[in-house]
Write a protein that holds these residues in place. Sequence first.
Motif, PDB file in Angstrom:
ATOM      1  N   SER A  24       0.202  15.468 -84.983  1.00 53.95           N
ATOM      2  CA  SER A  24       0.794  14.398 -84.167  1.00 53.95           C
ATOM      3  C   SER A  24      -0.250  13.845 -83.217  1.00 53.95           C
ATOM      4  O   SER A  24      -1.265  14.496 -82.921  1.00 53.95           O
ATOM      5  CB  SER A  24       1.998  14.928 -83.385  1.00 53.95           C
ATOM      6  N   TYR A  83       4.984   1.632 -79.830  1.00 49.22           N
ATOM      7  CA  TYR A  83       5.376   2.765 -80.675  1.00 49.22           C
ATOM      8  C   TYR A  83       4.843   2.558 -82.093  1.00 49.22           C
ATOM      9  O   TYR A  83       4.953   1.469 -82.670  1.00 49.22           O
ATOM     10  CB  TYR A  83       6.896   2.880 -80.715  1.00 49.22           C
ATOM     11  N   GLY A 112       5.546   7.675 -84.619  1.00 52.51           N
ATOM     12  CA  GLY A 112       5.963   8.780 -83.776  1.00 52.51           C
ATOM     13  C   GLY A 112       5.169   8.922 -82.502  1.00 52.51           C
ATOM     14  O   GLY A 112       5.411   9.861 -81.720  1.00 52.51           O
ATOM     15  N   ILE A 170      11.832   7.208 -87.635  1.00 55.13           N
ATOM     16  CA  ILE A 170      10.958   8.352 -87.358  1.00 55.13           C
ATOM     17  C   ILE A 170      10.126   8.609 -88.611  1.00 55.13           C
ATOM     18  O   ILE A 170      10.664   8.578 -89.721  1.00 55.13           O
ATOM     19  CB  ILE A 170      11.782   9.603 -87.004  1.00 55.13           C
ATOM     20  N   TYR A 196       9.567  15.169 -89.964  1.00 60.68           N
ATOM     21  CA  TYR A 196      10.389  15.626 -88.832  1.00 60.68           C
ATOM     22  C   TYR A 196      11.191  16.867 -89.235  1.00 60.68           C
ATOM     23  O   TYR A 196      11.338  17.199 -90.412  1.00 60.68           O
ATOM     24  CB  TYR A 196      11.348  14.518 -88.381  1.00 60.68           C
ATOM     25  N   TYR A 219      16.582  15.248 -84.219  1.00 58.96           N
ATOM     26  CA  TYR A 219      15.388  15.177 -85.052  1.00 58.96           C
ATOM     27  C   TYR A 219      14.178  15.472 -84.174  1.00 58.96           C
ATOM     28  O   TYR A 219      14.025  14.888 -83.085  1.00 58.96           O
ATOM     29  CB  TYR A 219      15.260  13.796 -85.694  1.00 58.96           C
ATOM     30  N   TYR A 233      10.058  15.583 -83.939  1.00 57.69           N
ATOM     31  CA  TYR A 233       8.823  15.109 -84.558  1.00 57.69           C
ATOM     32  C   TYR A 233       7.745  15.042 -83.492  1.00 57.69           C
ATOM     33  O   TYR A 233       7.904  14.374 -82.461  1.00 57.69           O
ATOM     34  CB  TYR A 233       9.005  13.727 -85.188  1.00 57.69           C
ATOM     35  N   TYR A 288      14.650  13.492 -80.873  1.00 56.09           N
ATOM     36  CA  TYR A 288      15.370  12.227 -81.008  1.00 56.09           C
ATOM     37  C   TYR A 288      16.842  12.513 -81.350  1.00 56.09           C
ATOM     38  O   TYR A 288      17.140  13.471 -82.066  1.00 56.09           O
ATOM     39  CB  TYR A 288      14.771  11.355 -82.113  1.00 56.09           C
TER      40      TYR A 288
END
Length: 295
Positions: A206, A232, A235, A259, A263, A274, A276, A281
């Motif tokens: 990430s 954004y 992610g 997303i 995830y 969720y 991630y 989320y």
Amino acid sequence: MMKQLTSKKSPIFPIIFICVLILNYYTPSHFVAVEARTFRRGGTRGGGRQINRSGRQGSRQINRGSRQNNRQINRDGRDFDRGSRQENRQGNINERRDNRQGNVDDRQQNRQENFDNRQQNRQENIDNRQDFRNDRWDDVSDWRNDRWDYWNDWNDWVNTRYWVGLGVSLLAIPATAIAVSAANQDYYYNEGVYMQPQGDSYVVVSAPLGAVISTLPEGYLPVSVNNLNYYYYGGAFYQASSNGYIVVQAPVGAIVPFIPDGYETTVMGGTTYYQYGGVRYQPVYDGGNLVYKVV
């Protein structure tokens, strides 16, 4: 000797005669005066006293009659007041009784209305829950269909944009990748994807907080939270800085339309979340569209 007395004209007879005349003159007036005094003493004074006594007796009788009348009037007034108070008390008793009965009727009516309202509300809630279940099932079905469509579109986009999910190990990095650093760690960046060297390979990770890139990847989305502007992509959330764009912590309350793949799902309190890139989320609906909110 008698002769001698007669002849000598003794003065005693004239004196006696004068005395008789005087007596005859004063005797009637004396009796008149006496009678007058007697009348004044007896008749006049007695008559006055009798008149006064009669007057006082009449006044006493009048006063007695007035007092008797006043007592009778006062007694009648007290009887009237007593009767009025009795009527008022009876009227107040009747009014309180009517009020109590009215309050009882009102409470009974309110209880019945509240019962009817609760019954109606329960029925409406049952109907609403049933409608919600139906709508939710329809939304889930639509979401599943949309999700498959989305993933198909996303896979097509990934194939053209060089996107790989988190945890994927690569033997080589794209020729366009650039070196970035964050928290004293070295990474490689290429079109929104961050890769970290591990041995002879590179693992997709990430976006590291604090990493700075010169330009945003194509396809980024502007997001506003609490009057702050974010960008954004994949992610990761970026904010403008003096050197370009820096990776920042995901702002709570931010809403994004999708997303990336990779995830994880968790269930808490009956709600599916969720996960991630360390960000959680929650799926929500916005205007009928399924979106994801940072929680």
